[in-house]
Design an enzyme around this catalytic site. Structure first.
Site, short mmCIF file in Angstrom:
data_model
loop_
_atom_site.label_atom_id
_atom_site.label_comp_id
_atom_site.label_asym_id
_atom_site.label_seq_id
_atom_site.Cartn_x
_atom_site.Cartn_y
_atom_site.Cartn_z
N CYS A 56 0.84 -1.19 0.01
CA CYS A 56 0.15 0.01 -0.02
C CYS A 56 0.77 1.32 -0.08
CB CYS A 56 -0.84 0.11 1.13
SG CYS A 56 -0.16 -0.32 2.56
N HIS A 306 -1.22 0.80 7.73
CA HIS A 306 -1.93 0.80 6.37
C HIS A 306 -1.48 2.31 5.95
CE1 HIS A 306 -4.16 -0.03 3.01
NE2 HIS A 306 -5.19 1.07 3.17
#
Length: 987
Positions: A56, A306
């Site tokens: 990510c 994340h």
């Protein structure tokens, strides 16, 4: 009327999956294929990127760089090997990083997909998709790689794009307080790394970055004008700023206490407009920047979490949140960070979010802010080059083909579902068998699969429900359902299978057998009580029987298992076994442990099939008790209490006792003959040759240790009958050791024997090879010579040394010791202190190694044939001095820890291990061994001379307070492994 299915009732047909088919059904329930149009890109929307596991952080930077129109335009202008077009029958494979970015940006711009797969780009960088890397470090390394790649281009707009967009200049300025001389060092930067500890606003972080530092005391500055060290001041001055200003917020810092990075969840306020004019050295230009991107890290750990990005579209001014495949447009052209801040660490002591005015924001998860120079002209319009557009169109055609294929599959599934719907609606109403009408038994599992919309039913298979007689087993009734003959005929005609189980299928023989077993089980409880009472009665005379105590303890369980086994025989069908019986077997094995392999009363049967001689394992029971037991175990061995024990076992017992007595006598005689050798007293030493003799004999030290074990425990250890000196010789019959080595490192392999002892040894043991050392005295101090019989074999000696050195260089999972030096105290030069070991301590050491010594395949004492023993020992060498026996094991001292290492690991990796063991950061570690400093972090331990059992000295520097500096050093010390083989790390 049932709410759920009654599994024990074969007539209950409710809750087997029919509710899905009754009533009206939505067509979408007939398939599990998502609408392919959901994967289609919406109008005026951006394209997402697939998260390949832990990529990510890469996706956020790609989206941010894509929306830098100048960078995208320059990349499109970069010439490609496929500019002339790619043949239609071959797939396009980019050959460079620039080509990968070109193709990726073209897909992001004109693809019809909702998201695309960046696997090829990630693979080209050599990134580990399962491991999350440092996002800030990735940005630096990739920009450096891109700049280096584009620097080879001829077009200046392409060659200089990274510097034009991201590169600025600042100067380190040092001013002497004495003469005022100013020294300036100009340096380029691609981002400003700002410390956020103790700050609340972005401008405060920039001010601290540029603040003046005093150089005083030991840190004074050498002034070339004054030609001496003087007090001075030093600060950073901003000379020029790039079009795109990257501000790295140092959220991830090194925690000295834990030895790991940690995340700072400090709120930092920042505005959408940033005026850098007050921070510039020359205030003669316009340096107003507007916020264009905010990169967010969600999570509490620096090693996980994340990454998402909020990026402003330069053409429309709209803000978008890029979260891998999902892209969300912010309302009202405003940046909104609220949701991301709510997902921060779930701590009770969370600080309140400060109030933000209009045009300002605050975040505790933002780790990078990107500002763009405020521009008056309109933004660029970037067109995709023709050859890239052709490649995008090919991909779009593949996507359209996939959409059509998925739509056709959905259509076919709906058609099959409608047919199945009509079938189930008709048959389910006629499924129950009416009273008095013919019926069939069918598997409940198959019925459920028939009603399951996701899997088409296979042919009916009733074999698992059959007994050994080929009929329906009564215990399987709970797994079956009784259905009408009409529906059964349809099932077998449509799906096939068998065998059919109709009215006459239930096995009467199994039912009768089950009743018999149930009666026996019921009788067993009564008989158990009766036998228990009979066992309390003392048996007189010869009217009794021998029964094993272990059998008596478990006879009830054995009888029950025997009955269950008879029952389970009926549950076997075509090699399949009922799972419940298998579970019972496992539980029985746990209860009975070793006894499960024996039948009743076999625990008192000797190997010859007769009554065992040990009366401790058996007892006499009355005739009445034996008769009751015999009913359950008719084949059990029977021994009346007047039965004699096994005569062969008695003979063996007598022989064993005689052998033990013989061994004791042998051990006593050998101990008396070789008392000094046994107690390790008055031993000769080659280093200081005894004056009373000119001859000494040699035996293997392994023989001495094995012989001492036998003398110490003659009843438990096998006698040593021979001396295998061949382990000290080479295949040619030559000695493997020099005289000098036998006085030092090889002394642990040999034991020296006096001539008087040797005479007694030759009488007591069979010697395969005599090894003797003779001293010859000549005139002068150097006239003494030492010769060996047999003589040294130079070739084999050299091979042995090479093998030992190779073992020391190529070890894996060996132990080294790290000794921490405190307050500069002197540490012993010899890391393995020579400790005087008592005989009891030596015995304890030998006991620890007992299994290895007794079972060593390289030294077989019993048959006199000695095999060659491996002499290259990977152990720490200690020296043997006159009259003292020393342990060969390293003994840890205070402040020392043992670490497992391999010869091929680097010094840097060892420092990481030391950091976890001693909580000392790698850059604070000063390592040395035998007075030699270990400083090359890239060198392997083998090349540095670190061998098993080495002792490494650790001296820790005083800790520094600059956390940002520590973080920089930690990044250098622990680089990202994901860039292996790509050239990124070298930049």
């Amino acid at each position: 009327s049932c709410r759920r299915n009654c599994r024990g009732n074969p007539n209950c047909l409710v809750g087997i999956g029919e509710h899905v088919w009754l009533g009206e059904i939505d067509e979408n329930s007939f398939h599990n294929i998502d609408d392919p149009n959901c994967e289609r890109r919406k109008k005026n929307a951006f394209v997402g990127l697939t998260n390949l596991g832990a990529t990510c952080y890469v996706n956020t930077f790609l989206q941010m760089w894509f929306l830098n129109l100048e960078l995208r335009q320059a990349l499109y202008l970069c010439p490609s090997a496929c500019s002339g077009g790619v043949p239609k029958d071959t797939d396009y494979e980019p050959q460079s990083i620039c080509e990968h970015l070109q193709y990726l940006f073209a897909l992001l711009q004109n693809s019809k997909r909702r998201y695309i797969d960046p696997s090829a780009f990630v693979k080209a960088l050599g990134l580990d998709t399962a491991q999350q890397q440092d996002a800030q470090e990735f940005s630096k390394l990739f920009m450096s790689l891109l700049e280096d790649t584009l620097s080879k281009q001829k077009n200046p707009d392409v060659r200089n794009i990274v510097q034009k967009q991201f590169c600025g200049e600042y100067a380190y300025v040092t001013v002497c307080n004495q003469c005022g001389r100013e020294s300036k060092l100009v340096s380029k930067f691609y981002e400003l790394e700002l410390n956020i500890q103790g700050h609340k606003q972005l401008t405060d972080c920039i001010t601290e970055f540029l603040k003046e530092e005093k150089l005083e005391g030991d840190n004074r500055y050498f002034c070339e004008t004054c030609q001496s060290k003087q007090n001075a001041t030093r600060k950073i001055r901003l000379l020029s700023l790039p079009c795109t200003l990257n501000l790295q917020l140092m959220r991830f810092v090194f925690d000295r206490q834990t030895g790991h990075k940690k995340k700072l969840n400090t709120y930092i306020g920042f505005s959408e407009l940033l005026d850098m004019e007050p921070f510039m050295e020359q205030k003669n230009g316009v340096h107003v920047y507007e916020l264009s991107a905010v990169l967010i890290h969600r999570g509490v750990s620096a090693y996980s979490g994340h990454y998402i990005a909020h990026v402003k579209d330069p053409q429309s001014g709209e803000w978008y949140k890029f979260n891998d495949e999902d892209i969300e447009k912010m309302e009202g052209k405003k940046l909104q960070l609220g949701i991301e801040e709510d997902l921060a660490e779930p701590s009770k002591s969370q600080t309140r979010k400060p109030k933000c005015g209009k045009g300002t924001h605050c975040s505790r998860n933002a780790y990078m802010l990107v500002y763009r120079l405020q521009a008056r002209e309109k933004s660029l319009t970037v067109e995709v080059p023709a050859f890239l557009q052709e490649l995008v169109e090919r991909d779009n055609c593949k996507f359209e083909e996939w959409c059509n294929e998925m739509a056709e599959m959905r259509k076919q599934s709906v058609a099959r579902g409608k047919i199945k719907h009509e079938e189930v609606k008709e048959l389910y109403q006629r499924l129950p068998a009416e009273a008095g009408s013919p019926y069939d038994f069918i598997s409940l599992e198959w019925l459920q699969k028939w009603l399951d919309e996701s899997t088409p039913p296979k042919p009916i298979d009733n074999t698992a429900c059959l007994c050994s007689h080929g009929k329906l087993h009564p215990d399987k009734i709970s797994l079956m359902k009784r259905i009408s003959e009409y529906v059964a005929d349809f099932f077998y005609r449509r799906y096939g299978g068998g065998p059919r189980l109709n009215v006459k299928a239930l096995c009467k023989d199994c039912v009768v057998e089950r009743c018999r077993i149930l009666r026996l089980k019921n009788q067993l409880n009564e008989d158990y009580k009766a036998v228990t009472n009979l066992l309390k009665v003392t048996v007189k005379g010869n009217d009794g029987f021998w029964v094993g105590k272990a059998s008596l303890r478990s006879w009830r369980q054995l009888a029950l298992e025997q009955l269950n086994e008879q029952d389970e025989d009926a549950e076997h069908s075509n090699g399949k076994m009922n799972g419940n019986a298998q579970n019972r077997d496992e539980s029985n094995e746990e209860k009975r442990e070793e006894e499960e392999e024996l039948n009743f009363n076999e625990d008192i049967v000797c190997p010859h099939g007769d009554l065992c001689i040990s009366e401790n394992e058996r007892r006499v029971v009355s005739k009445e008790a034996w008769e009751k037991l015999k009913q359950y175990f008719p084949k059990a061995p029977e021994f009346p209490n007047n039965k004699e024990c096994c005569s062969q076992c008695k003979i063996l017992e007598r022989e064993g006792e005689e052998n033990e007595a013989l061994h004791k006598m042998m051990a006593s005689e050998q101990k008396t003959s070789l008392q000094n050798l046994f107690h390790d007293k008055c031993r000769p030493c080659l280093g200081s040759w005894p004056q009373e003799t000119d001859e000494l004999y040699i035996v293997s030290q392994f023989f001495v240790e094995e012989w001492r074990k036998f003398v110490r425990r003659p009843t438990r250890c096998s006698p040593v009958s021979s001396i295998a000196n061949s382990v000290l010789l080479c295949p040619h019959g030559g000695l493997m050791f020099t005289f000098a080595s036998m006085t030092k490192e090889d002394s642990k392999h040999i034991a020296l024997i006096w001539p008087s002892e040797w005479e007694r040894i030759q009488k007591l043991f069979v010697v395969d090879h005599v090894i003797k050392i003779t001293r010859t005295q000549g005139p002068g101090p150097e006239g003494t010579r030492y010769t060996s019989e047999p003589q040294l074999c130079p070739e084999c000696r050299e091979g042995l040394l090479c093998q030992q050195q190779r073992d020391l260089r190529e070890y894996t999972q060996a132990t080294v010791y790290v000794h921490k030096v405190v307050d500069n105290k002197k540490v012993m030069k010899d890391a393995a202190p020579e400790l005087n070991v008592s005989s009891s301590e030596a015995e304890e050491e030998r006991e620890e190694n007992k299994p290895e010594g007794e079972q060593d395949p390289d030294f077989n004492q019993a048959n006199g044939g000695a095999k060659r023993q491996k002499l290259s020992q990977q152990s720490y060498i200690t020296y043997q001095k006159q009259g003292i026996r020393r342990s060969t094991r390293h003994r840890k001292v205070r402040g020392e820890k043992a670490l497992l290492v391999s010869a091929n690991q680097t010094l840097k990796e060892l420092k990481i291990q030391i950091m976890h063991a001693f909580s000392v950061a790698p850059f604070d570690q000063n390592l040395s061994m035998d007075g030699k400093l270990l400083s090359d972090d890239t060198a392997t331990l083998g090349s540095l001379g670190v061998i098993p059992e080495s002792v490494i000295l650790l001296k820790a520097d005083e800790p520094i307070a600059d956390y940002a500096a520590m973080d920089d050093v930690m990044q250098v010390c622990m680089p990202e492994e994901g860039f292996k083989g790509t050239g990124l790390l070298g930049h």
